[in-house]
Design an enzyme around this catalytic site. Structure first.
Site, PDB file in Angstrom:
ATOM      1  N   CYS A   1       2.591  74.731  28.058  1.00  0.00           N
ATOM      2  CA  CYS A   1       3.058  76.064  28.446  1.00  0.00           C
ATOM      3  C   CYS A   1       2.173  76.750  29.482  1.00  0.00           C
ATOM      4  CB  CYS A   1       3.230  76.934  27.203  1.00  0.00           C
ATOM      5  SG  CYS A   1       4.283  78.389  27.499  1.00  0.00           S
TER       6      CYS A   1
ATOM      7  N   LYS B   1      -4.467  72.423  23.334  1.00  0.00           N
ATOM      8  CA  LYS B   1      -4.163  73.276  24.485  1.00  0.00           C
ATOM      9  C   LYS B   1      -5.456  73.774  25.118  1.00  0.00           C
ATOM     10  CE  LYS B   1      -0.962  77.018  25.760  1.00  0.00           C
ATOM     11  NZ  LYS B   1       0.071  77.955  25.246  1.00  0.00           N
TER      12      LYS B   1
ATOM     13  N   GLU C   1       6.779  73.763  22.421  1.00  0.00           N
ATOM     14  CA  GLU C   1       5.461  74.118  21.894  1.00  0.00           C
ATOM     15  C   GLU C   1       5.563  74.507  20.420  1.00  0.00           C
ATOM     16  OE1 GLU C   1       1.706  76.986  23.269  1.00  0.00           O
ATOM     17  OE2 GLU C   1       3.705  77.299  24.117  1.00  0.00           O
TER      18      GLU C   1
ATOM     19  N   SER D   1      28.841 106.438  20.981  1.00  0.00           N
ATOM     20  CA  SER D   1      28.953 107.825  21.444  1.00  0.00           C
ATOM     21  C   SER D   1      29.915 107.999  22.604  1.00  0.00           C
ATOM     22  CB  SER D   1      27.571 108.329  21.875  1.00  0.00           C
ATOM     23  OG  SER D   1      27.154 107.662  23.063  1.00  0.00           O
TER      24      SER D   1
ATOM     25  N   ILE E   1      26.968 105.428  28.258  1.00  0.00           N
ATOM     26  CA  ILE E   1      26.672 104.120  28.841  1.00  0.00           C
ATOM     27  C   ILE E   1      25.873 103.235  27.887  1.00  0.00           C
ATOM     28  CG2 ILE E   1      25.205 103.003  30.583  1.00  0.00           C
ATOM     29  CD1 ILE E   1      26.294 104.909  32.626  1.00  0.00           C
TER      30      ILE E   1
END
Length: 694
Positions: free
Chosen positions: A175, A114, A45, A357, A360
């Site tokens: 799309c 479209k 697109e 740090s 996680i």
């Protein structure tokens, strides 16, 4: 006999307003398609200008340059003897449309606007375009002079029509039209269209790929036919990563699958398919044939061209394949890594700097950079000349060949542990060990002197010295002292990003990476203008739960043993004083809610569209085994108070990779006020009234 058609679709890494690069990639895709015998080529697109032009669509320059690119395509011998289907904006009778321009041998066959525009979530197409609302209607479009001079045409068909070649009939979707409840392929198929095309600008969201694949396959399962989908890929200048997955399906089954995550700028799929398989499949569906006898016909544009060859009896055709989906952990490893690579090479910087740090979130960000280095080395090994050229430019070495991810990581990735008197030795060791295992250039520094200097200025001016709560200070004092530490880290991160390579005698600067996850952003558990403030954030759209699973994936697949202790450590900001040398502060205690609860709140708030009362009503059933209604009410109220108090922080949120549909990104995805009445008096009173009846 003329029954085996050869068609091509592609995934292109287009870039908004990069007309030169976009044209080059379109030409490459056409060359590859033709070399494999394709007679029709479909692209993504708005591929000529790039999908993410946003308000640049308002500019006449964007329209002008799109037609200039189209002129180059029409003139080129490369586009001869193949139907080319390209995407660009077109102004028709002073109305701007998102269009497909389909041409063959210097003649435009059809401009198809479209019909259904994407206008939810990250999409704002109605801001820039108007949907074509005249079903099965075609008008004359007067071509610009530069195109007339090439094609010899003054006008061409513009509207909702299909192409009738010598051997089949093709109809286009764009799309969103695939996702619409009244998709055009339904009635086109009933009207005899055998090949459906869809040019997409569809972005990656965790666990979304299967939905797109299922939609494509189901489009032809009930009605028969061939469905060809092209998609944008890569980062075209925004928070989104378009994840390719070009595919070709026939009669409800996938026959060709493109990659979802790849550093290849151009990927082309070609399939040879038997039209008689479509016709025989449709022949026995009586309900379809009854409906077809009543359908209103589409205007047909006749094309004196065939997608098949006359003598094709012995030509082998493609067989169905099983689609292989990535796990969410693989998606996190690959999607943000490809996005980072696009951002790095296109921003022309020399690498990344990450405040590491030992927790996680920052460790997951480091692992994504390490995964990016893996992808770069693999692409170079597989002969990707573009990736090799980009890598050489980034490291400023024209002879360099990236072979080892750790060695490449050392060149382009700097990690920095910023200790304070409130930091533990455990997090320092974890950060250092992870940096060693991924190969980053690692810096240890201490921020205490800078923090004391800033607090000292305040003390000189006011005559007062704030204290932490554990030292007798108020909560206001304690929070201010925590924020000073966090903001000093941001200042130092940018200083080292600008000058670390200079100090090492190397050219260029570094992009600062943020590492706040989607749950913390939703809750507002971050300091405004702290280390969450960065250039880009690859995990800003990913939940804590998914990040933990991703860390486990990296531990197993990259053999990063340092992640084991990071996984087991409780998340902590380390901004309050240690107690007997140990961390006393934890994130979940500070937030007053768990990360698992935050993910649920986020999904209910954004995806389920739940306000405080609706969320309470849903959670009393979801949590009936673990919480009383009064406890649920308390949790919901606390979340909405904290969310609304901190919503202003979302206005300065670092641009983040969009991976989750409950992202609180204020830029364009999650549009809400940032100044709330945080008492929620009416809403909370409704909750209390309901609690009293239970």
């Amino acid at each position: 006999m003329g029954r085996a058609v050869v068609v091509a679709t592609c995934a292109l890494n287009q870039w908004a307003l990069d007309f030169e690069g976009n044209l080059e990639r379109i030409f490459r895709s056409i060359d590859i398609a033709k070399s494999k015998g394709a007679r029709y080529r479909l692209g993504p697109e708005l591929e000529i200008c790039g999908y993410g032009c946003s308000d640049h669509y308002y500019e006449s320059d964007t329209l002008l340059h799109s037609f200039q690119v189209l002129e180059k395509l029409l003139q080129s011998p490369a586009t001869q003897d193949i139907i080319c289907d390209v995407g660009m904006p077109v102004l028709h009778r002073n109305v701007r449309y998102n269009c497909r321009v389909i041409f063959l041998n210097k003649k435009i066959l059809l401009i198809r606007p479209k019909i259904s525009l994407a206008n939810a979530g990250n999409y704002r197409e109605l801001r820039w375009f108007t949907p074509w609302s005249k079903a099965r209607h075609v008008e004359e479009y007067f071509l610009p002079r530069i195109i007339q001079e090439v094609t010899g045409q003054e006008t061409v068909p513009f509207g909702d029509a299909v192409l009738a070649t010598n051997d089949t009939c093709l109809g286009a979707e764009i799309c969103e039209e695939l996702w619409a409840p009244n998709s055009p392929h339904i009635e086109m198929g009933l009207d005899g269209v055998e090949i459906f095309t869809n040019s997409s600008g569809s972005h990656h969201v965790l666990r979304k790929a299967h939905a797109r694949v299922d939609l494509v396959n189901s489009a032809t399962a009930k009605n028969g036919g061939i469905y060809i989908l092209a998609n944008q890929k890569g980062c075209d200048g925004d928070r989104l990563y378009y994840d390719g997955c070009a595919m070709i399906s026939m009669n409800g089954e996938t026959v060709a699958q493109g990659t979802q995550f790849s550093l290849d700028d151009v990927e082309v799929l070609v399939a040879t398919l038997d039209l008689e398989d479509v016709r025989s499949y449709r022949a026995e569906i009586s309900s379809r044939n009854l409906a077809a006898s009543k359908v209103s016909p589409y205007p047909r544009v006749k094309v004196d061209f065939a997608l098949s060859c006359p003598d094709d009896v012995a030509v082998p055709t493609c067989m169905p394949i099983q689609w292989r989906h990535h796990s969410p952990e693989e998606e996190i490893s690959l999607g943000p890594a490809c996005w980072l690579w696009d951002y790095l090479r296109r921003s022309k910087q020399a690498g990344f700097l990450l405040p590491l740090s030992g927790g996680i979130d920052s460790s997951a960000t480091a692992c994504i950079v390490y995964s990016m280095c893996h992808q770069v080395c693999l692409a170079v090994k597989n002969g990707n000349a573009d990736v090799l050229a980009d890598a050489r430019r980034i490291v400023n070495d024209e002879t360099y060949i990236p072979k080892d991810p750790r060695e490449f990581c050392k060149r382009i990735f700097t990690t920095c542990y910023m200790a304070s008197e409130n930091s533990s030795q455990d997090t320092c060791k974890r950060a250092k060990l992870l940096a060693e295992q991924i190969g980053s250039y690692h810096i240890n520094l201490n921020i205490d002197a800078a923090v004391k200097a800033v607090v000292g200025i305040f003390s000189v001016v006011t005559g007062r010295t704030p204290q932490f709560s554990v030292c007798g200070g108020s909560s206001r004092e304690s929070l201010a002292l925590q924020n000073v530490q966090a903001r000093i880290r941001m200042v130092l991160a940018y200083l080292f990003a600008q000058l670390t390579l200079w100090a090492r005698g190397m050219p260029g600067g570094l992009l600062v990476l943020g590492s706040a996850n989607v749950d913390e952003s939703l809750r507002g558990y971050l300091t405004k203008y702290d280390c969450s403030s960065a250039d880009i954030n690859p995990i800003g759209g990913i939940s804590k739960t998914d990040l933990k699973n991703f860390i486990q994936y990296c531990l197993e697949n990259f053999q990063l043993t340092a992640l084991s202790s990071i996984m087991s450590a409780p998340p902590t900001a380390e901004l309050e004083p240690l107690v007997d040398g140990q961390v006393a502060q934890t994130d979940e205690a500070d937030m007053g809610m768990t990360y698992a609860e935050l993910s649920i709140y986020g999904k209910l708030r954004k995806i389920a569209k739940a306000g405080p009362y609706s969320m309470f009503c849903k959670l009393i059933n979801m949590w009936k085994e673990i919480c009383t209604p009064r406890e649920v009410a308390s949790k919901v109220k606390h979340f909405f108070r904290m969310y609304s108090v901190n919503r202003h922080k979302m206005t300065t949120l670092t641009p983040s990779y969009h991976a989750e549909n409950y992202s609180p990104d204020d830029n364009r995805f999650d549009l809400r006020p940032f100044l709330y009445n945080t008492s929620w008096s009416w809403q909370f009173r409704c909750i209390d009234k309901q609690v009293n009846t239970l």
